[in-house]
Design a protein around this motif. Sequence first.
Motif, mmCIF file in Angstrom:
data_model
loop_
_atom_site.group_PDB
_atom_site.id
_atom_site.type_symbol
_atom_site.label_atom_id
_atom_site.label_comp_id
_atom_site.label_asym_id
_atom_site.label_seq_id
_atom_site.Cartn_x
_atom_site.Cartn_y
_atom_site.Cartn_z
ATOM 1 N N ALA A 187 0.469 -1.318 -0.452
ATOM 2 C CA ALA A 187 -0.156 -0.147 -0.118
ATOM 3 C C ALA A 187 0.418 1.388 -0.540
ATOM 4 O O ALA A 187 0.540 2.140 -0.868
ATOM 5 N N ALA A 188 1.992 1.158 0.353
ATOM 6 C CA ALA A 188 2.912 2.154 1.210
ATOM 7 C C ALA A 188 2.882 2.588 -0.350
ATOM 8 O O ALA A 188 3.631 3.987 -1.329
ATOM 9 N N GLN A 189 3.820 1.844 -0.937
ATOM 10 C CA GLN A 189 4.574 2.031 -2.746
ATOM 11 C C GLN A 189 3.795 2.059 -3.685
ATOM 12 O O GLN A 189 3.862 3.174 -4.742
ATOM 13 N N GLN A 190 2.715 1.947 -4.090
ATOM 14 C CA GLN A 190 1.209 2.243 -4.465
ATOM 15 C C GLN A 190 0.594 3.965 -4.420
ATOM 16 O O GLN A 190 0.949 4.958 -5.081
ATOM 17 N N GLU A 191 0.555 4.086 -2.823
ATOM 18 C CA GLU A 191 0.923 5.888 -2.309
ATOM 19 C C GLU A 191 1.503 6.215 -2.918
ATOM 20 O O GLU A 191 1.452 7.477 -3.519
#
Length: 386
Positions: A187-191
């Motif tokens: 999720a952090a990378q997609q954000e």
Amino acid sequence: MVGAPPSTHAEVVVDLGALRHNVRRLRELVWKGSPTGQVMVVVKADGYGHGMVPVARAARSAGAEWLGVATCAEALALRAAGDAGRVLCWLAAPGTDFAPLVEAGVDVTASSLDQLEEIVRGAREAGEVGRVQLKVDTGLSRNGAPRSEWLALVTAARSAQDDGAVRVTGVWSHFACSDEPEHPANAAQQEAFEEALALAEDAGLEPEVRHLSNSAGALLHPRARYDLVRVGIAAYGFSPAPDVVTTEQLGLVPAMTVRGTVVLTKELAAGAGVSYGHTFVAEEPIRVALVPMGYGDGIPRHASNTAEVLVNGVRGRVVGRICMDQFVVAAPETHAGDEVVLFGPGSHGEPTATDWARWCGTIDYEIVTRMGGRQTRVWVGEEGDE
């Protein structure tokens, strides 16, 4: 002229029909009939050991819009072999001459301001517009521009595009933990990727493709598919996350089979040691078979005393250390000349590359990619054979 001695019949057999099936199956799983979603088949490292050019042709015939390679040399080799479709490469050392890549119509990756400047220089030398994709590091901490350079990179890319030197065709990144669906890094990378895309948009860039997902990302993270997914190991018939979903559940078929021939058998008495260091000692009389393949051919030494092979339809265990040129298998009812299957799709009881990976404490990517040495590579399942 004296003829060459007979071979030891050690072969890597690549089923191109299986590869085409996998590419079509992945498109079905990922895009579910979407007319706009695109697929890149990654053919770096000589097609993960399967043969880059035959794999590329099979992938194209199965509908892959893009091919992906790591190095500039790989991209140019595809062009030399006649591939005229979209190709992306992403690893280049400082000082690389990008002019031949621009002339060949290859999409090249800029992972830093310095690299973008080199690409622009190459495009001007070539006298053509270079196709550039910007790679941003969203958390893998490997290749790609760090967050602190994103604004400068997209601004410089827009300036180079306005000057007519390049066309920014893509913005992309790469997952670190996509094979672990619940890992917070996903999720952090997609954000972070969304942040990079917004910066590119604010700079006035309109990339043709935005892509973040590798095989595991494509299959396990629907929201991260964007315009294009990059499939590597899955195209060759292996689940990228076997602890989450198996190859069989995905409907994929491993494309590589590795096989050899027994050249000698013998009976060993109880107490006999086998191979270097006598790491295996027979507890009772056994029959063993000698297979003329070893770590010089890519057979992992870590599989000593652990791995199994299929001989005459029966599993036999590797006993003793695997050597550079040969290994020994405990195999009753075996004779010289019998076929040995080290791994394959598993449809006839033979081990798979995933089994070998488990026995060696590694991943199936490494198992298939390392196969080679003195083995003959054979391609079957050409499109006209179907």
